[in-house]
Design an enzyme around this catalytic site. Sequence first.
Site, PDB file in Angstrom:
ATOM      1  N   GLU A  77       0.854  -1.186   0.000  1.00 13.55           N
ATOM      2  CA  GLU A  77       0.000   0.000   0.000  1.00 13.55           C
ATOM      3  C   GLU A  77       0.890   1.237   0.000  1.00 13.55           C
ATOM      4  OE1 GLU A  77      -3.360   1.850   3.014  1.00 13.55           O
ATOM      5  OE2 GLU A  77      -2.948  -0.306   3.081  1.00 13.55           O
TER       6      GLU A  77
ATOM      7  N   ASP B 180      -5.460   9.066  10.158  1.00 13.59           N
ATOM      8  CA  ASP B 180      -4.152   8.577  10.577  1.00 13.59           C
ATOM      9  C   ASP B 180      -3.702   9.194  11.883  1.00 13.59           C
ATOM     10  OD1 ASP B 180      -3.451   6.812   8.388  1.00 13.59           O
ATOM     11  OD2 ASP B 180      -3.445   8.616   7.147  1.00 13.59           O
TER      12      ASP B 180
END
Length: 269
Positions: free
Chosen positions: A49, A60
């Site tokens: 990824e 995040d």
Amino acid sequence: MNRIDQTFKKLASQNKKALIPYVSVGDPNLEFTERLVLKLAEEGADLIELGIPYSDPVADGPTIQKASARALSGGVTLEKIFSLILRLREKTQIPLIIMSYFNPIYVKGMENFTKKASASGIDGIIIPDLPVEEAGIFNELAKEQGIYLINLIAPTSNKRIKKIVQNSKGFIYCVSSLGVTGARAGNFNNLETFLQNIRAETDLPLAVGFGVSTSEQAKNIAQYAEGVIIGSALINQIEKNIDQNYFNQEKALSDASSFIRDLKGAMSI
């Protein structure tokens, strides 16, 4: 056949599970990212990824936020990232998946972005802030280019699972816990039930991410899912080799390689 399908089909025939590392592209520079991706593929990663640095990564935690900031301060752009992917495609056929927030895609232009991604050799795209209800146009553009839109399902998605899986290809990104990304302690106690609820609606492979940080966790998750996604814990291996004046690139590669090798070994037991 898309490389993602090929990989999961091959792993299933071998009774193995996919290890999917997340790499923050350009952290701390693009040269290192190129070497890192190739090294991870050598050490047992099955898909990779590629995180597009963004200034407001709302899904995040601190580790990836800092990695994105380092990459952006180094001058990373989408055009440079697509050029990097083209170089990688000359050396590896491992499935490559872009993880990007929607704003950089919107600014680039959805059609332009999907064409560039396809031409560079991208197999799938994850957009954490693009809900399935609003993804119709982008999904069609991605399909035209042979790119899979990989959707996320969180523990709070119960009423939307069927709609999400109906609009997904490649695999389902199963968010292990509430909150943002980041290495955590814990045993993911409700994971089996969570995955069973999703599996009742789809035959697509299930890959679990958010909070996975140890070989033991990866081993446990691999009992229930077809894939394990590891991000912040891998970036921690790199970050510890960065200070204000010096980046020990060889040590960072060695530490990341050893970490991925241990995870893959644990998942195979």
